[in-house]
Design a protein around this motif. Structure first.
Motif, PDB file in Angstrom:
ATOM      1  N   ALA A  43       0.830  -1.207   0.000  1.00  0.00           N
ATOM      2  CA  ALA A  43       0.000   0.000   0.000  1.00  0.00           C
ATOM      3  C   ALA A  43       0.864   1.256   0.000  1.00  0.00           C
ATOM      4  O   ALA A  43       0.545   2.244  -0.671  1.00  0.00           O
ATOM      5  N   ARG A  44       1.992   1.233   0.741  1.00  0.00           N
ATOM      6  CA  ARG A  44       2.879   2.400   0.755  1.00  0.00           C
ATOM      7  C   ARG A  44       3.492   2.626  -0.619  1.00  0.00           C
ATOM      8  O   ARG A  44       3.656   3.770  -1.057  1.00  0.00           O
ATOM      9  N   ARG A  45       3.840   1.553  -1.321  1.00  0.00           N
ATOM     10  CA  ARG A  45       4.402   1.715  -2.668  1.00  0.00           C
ATOM     11  C   ARG A  45       3.369   2.297  -3.622  1.00  0.00           C
ATOM     12  O   ARG A  45       3.699   3.123  -4.487  1.00  0.00           O
ATOM     13  N   CYS A  46       2.123   1.865  -3.481  1.00  0.00           N
ATOM     14  CA  CYS A  46       1.079   2.415  -4.346  1.00  0.00           C
ATOM     15  C   CYS A  46       0.822   3.887  -4.034  1.00  0.00           C
ATOM     16  O   CYS A  46       0.571   4.681  -4.944  1.00  0.00           O
ATOM     17  N   LEU A  47       0.884   4.251  -2.754  1.00  0.00           N
ATOM     18  CA  LEU A  47       0.648   5.647  -2.395  1.00  0.00           C
ATOM     19  C   LEU A  47       1.744   6.559  -2.914  1.00  0.00           C
ATOM     20  O   LEU A  47       1.502   7.747  -3.135  1.00  0.00           O
ATOM     21  N   ARG A  48       2.947   6.020  -3.122  1.00  0.00           N
ATOM     22  CA  ARG A  48       4.016   6.847  -3.665  1.00  0.00           C
ATOM     23  C   ARG A  48       3.779   7.239  -5.114  1.00  0.00           C
ATOM     24  O   ARG A  48       4.419   8.150  -5.622  1.00  0.00           O
ATOM     25  N   LEU A  49       2.843   6.569  -5.782  1.00  0.00           N
ATOM     26  CA  LEU A  49       2.499   6.946  -7.145  1.00  0.00           C
ATOM     27  C   LEU A  49       1.578   8.156  -7.195  1.00  0.00           C
ATOM     28  O   LEU A  49       1.385   8.731  -8.264  1.00  0.00           O
ATOM     29  N   LEU A  50       1.001   8.525  -6.055  1.00  0.00           N
ATOM     30  CA  LEU A  50       0.060   9.637  -6.001  1.00  0.00           C
ATOM     31  C   LEU A  50       0.722  10.853  -5.374  1.00  0.00           C
ATOM     32  O   LEU A  50       1.603  10.723  -4.510  1.00  0.00           O
ATOM     33  N   PRO A  51       0.323  12.058  -5.772  1.00  0.00           N
ATOM     34  CA  PRO A  51       0.935  13.265  -5.189  1.00  0.00           C
ATOM     35  C   PRO A  51       0.464  13.490  -3.759  1.00  0.00           C
ATOM     36  O   PRO A  51      -0.672  13.172  -3.391  1.00  0.00           O
ATOM     37  N   THR A  52       1.350  14.030  -2.953  1.00  0.00           N
ATOM     38  CA  THR A  52       1.047  14.364  -1.561  1.00  0.00           C
ATOM     39  C   THR A  52       1.519  15.797  -1.293  1.00  0.00           C
ATOM     40  O   THR A  52       2.453  16.277  -1.940  1.00  0.00           O
ATOM     41  N   PRO A  53       0.897  16.483  -0.347  1.00  0.00           N
ATOM     42  CA  PRO A  53       1.304  17.873  -0.081  1.00  0.00           C
ATOM     43  C   PRO A  53       2.716  18.008   0.453  1.00  0.00           C
ATOM     44  O   PRO A  53       3.327  19.073   0.315  1.00  0.00           O
ATOM     45  N   ILE A  54       3.260  16.975   1.057  1.00  0.00           N
ATOM     46  CA  ILE A  54       4.617  17.049   1.620  1.00  0.00           C
ATOM     47  C   ILE A  54       5.635  16.470   0.654  1.00  0.00           C
ATOM     48  O   ILE A  54       6.689  17.056   0.410  1.00  0.00           O
ATOM     49  N   LEU A  81      -5.294  14.412 -17.465  1.00  0.00           N
ATOM     50  CA  LEU A  81      -5.339  14.741 -16.049  1.00  0.00           C
ATOM     51  C   LEU A  81      -4.731  13.620 -15.217  1.00  0.00           C
ATOM     52  O   LEU A  81      -3.953  13.875 -14.286  1.00  0.00           O
ATOM     53  N   PHE A  82      -5.057  12.377 -15.543  1.00  0.00           N
ATOM     54  CA  PHE A  82      -4.466  11.242 -14.834  1.00  0.00           C
ATOM     55  C   PHE A  82      -2.982  11.102 -15.179  1.00  0.00           C
ATOM     56  O   PHE A  82      -2.161  10.772 -14.311  1.00  0.00           O
ATOM     57  N   GLY A  83      -2.642  11.355 -16.446  1.00  0.00           N
ATOM     58  CA  GLY A  83      -1.227  11.331 -16.814  1.00  0.00           C
ATOM     59  C   GLY A  83      -0.430  12.392 -16.087  1.00  0.00           C
ATOM     60  O   GLY A  83       0.711  12.155 -15.678  1.00  0.00           O
ATOM     61  N   PHE A  84      -1.021  13.562 -15.910  1.00  0.00           N
ATOM     62  CA  PHE A  84      -0.355  14.622 -15.159  1.00  0.00           C
ATOM     63  C   PHE A  84      -0.058  14.165 -13.736  1.00  0.00           C
ATOM     64  O   PHE A  84       1.060  14.351 -13.235  1.00  0.00           O
ATOM     65  N   ALA A  85      -1.065  13.582 -13.071  1.00  0.00           N
ATOM     66  CA  ALA A  85      -0.882  13.168 -11.677  1.00  0.00           C
ATOM     67  C   ALA A  85       0.208  12.112 -11.542  1.00  0.00           C
ATOM     68  O   ALA A  85       1.065  12.198 -10.645  1.00  0.00           O
ATOM     69  N   LEU A  86       0.230  11.118 -12.429  1.00  0.00           N
ATOM     70  CA  LEU A  86       1.200  10.034 -12.310  1.00  0.00           C
ATOM     71  C   LEU A  86       2.595  10.451 -12.755  1.00  0.00           C
ATOM     72  O   LEU A  86       3.585  10.207 -12.061  1.00  0.00           O
ATOM     73  N   VAL A  87       2.682  11.108 -13.913  1.00  0.00           N
ATOM     74  CA  VAL A  87       3.994  11.449 -14.475  1.00  0.00           C
ATOM     75  C   VAL A  87       4.673  12.535 -13.653  1.00  0.00           C
ATOM     76  O   VAL A  87       5.867  12.429 -13.318  1.00  0.00           O
ATOM     77  N   LEU A  88       3.947  13.595 -13.319  1.00  0.00           N
ATOM     78  CA  LEU A  88       4.559  14.680 -12.548  1.00  0.00           C
ATOM     79  C   LEU A  88       4.927  14.230 -11.142  1.00  0.00           C
ATOM     80  O   LEU A  88       5.924  14.695 -10.581  1.00  0.00           O
TER      81      LEU A  88
END
Length: 278
Positions: free
Chosen positions: A48-59, A124-131
């Motif tokens: 789950a932690r590895r999957c969460l690293r694919l998503l942007p976080t404020p920190i 939009l999804f590509g932006f979230a994952l790639v950036l």
């Protein structure tokens, strides 16, 4: 009597090792017991932690996270806002030749605040994952620089020929006001930059998949500006590879160099001087 005592001692001698035999059997049983397996919850949490690293976080990825919130807000406005107001705002944010000639900086920034297709757009999804992946590798400032570099240069490279063609009489004057906005050029540049940081095998897979999609757009040629601008933005992102790798190497050298210098300062401390006794 001595023989009796001696015989009694010899009869008791075999019984002496018996107390030691019990702990030995216990130690053998302890070694032979099967190892205790860790609960599967730990593996699930790690996945789950590895999957969460694919998503942007404020920190972890503040640039991608903040930018994504803006894109989601503008996409909601496009979907639920007044149609006339939405159309007017998009026209004022367009990076067409007429707006680039009057307010270039304003429209270059404003056009990057919208997503063609809204919340359902694949960009939009590509932006979230790639950036997210790019920012985790090179940092927020470099990721933002790559995105803006691809967005600005690809926009100018596709709109300036339109203006020249209109001036030469090859295109009608209505081409000067053609609606043009979105984040696709910046996303493509980020894809190229991220692919340049990967190892050869994953890099070939990413570039092959994206290249096939761009080739199809070129053959269809539904939107000429996007069809030619997307490959250019991808190449611009790939061109950033030497700068990104050099910056990452310099940052790593700085971090590695900090350790020995600190140890050197600790090692070169002078011992406390003993009081002078006179």
């Amino acid at each position: 009597m001595r023989r009796g005592r001696g015989r009694a001692v010899r009869e008791d001698e075999p019984a002496a090792p018996l107390p030691d035999a019990v702990p030995r059997r216990r130690r053998t049983e302890a070694v032979a017991s099967p190892p205790v397996r860790e609960p599967r919850a730990g593996g699930t949490a790690r996945w789950a932690r590895r999957c969460l690293r694919l998503l942007p976080t404020p920190i972890g990825t503040p640039f991608t996270f903040g930018y994504l919130l803006v894109l989601v807000a503008t996409s909601l406005f496009m979907e639920y806002g007044d149609p006339d107001t939405v159309s007017a705002v998009l026209r004022e944010s367009s990076t067409d030749v007429a707006h680039l000639r009057e307010t270039p900086l304003l429209v270059l920034v404003a056009s990057a605040l919208w997503v063609v297709g809204g919340l359902g757009s694949p960009y939009l999804f590509g932006f979230a994952l790639v950036l997210t992946a790019l920012e985790r590798r090179v940092g927020g400032r470099r990721a933002a620089g790559v995105f803006l570099f691809g967005h600005v240069v690809a926009t100018l490279a596709t709109e300036i020929p339109v203006g020249l063609s209109v001036a030469a009489g090859r295109l009608p004057e209505s081409s000067l006001h053609q609606l043009d906005y979105g984040i696709s050029f910046g996303v493509m540049a980020s894809v190229g930059a991220l692919a340049g940081l990967l190892t050869p095998w994953p890099r070939g897979l990413v570039l092959g998949a994206v290249g096939a999609m761009l080739l199809r757009d070129l053959l269809d040629l539904d939107n000429p500006l996007a069809a030619w601008g997307h490959p250019l933005a991808l190449l611009l992102g790939l061109a950033c590879r030497p700068l990104l790798r050099r910056a990452g190497a310099a940052g790593g050298a700085g971090v590695r160099g900090a350790g020995p210098s600190c140890r050197g300062r600790r090692d070169t401390r002078l011992p406390a001087r003993a009081p002078d006794r006179r």
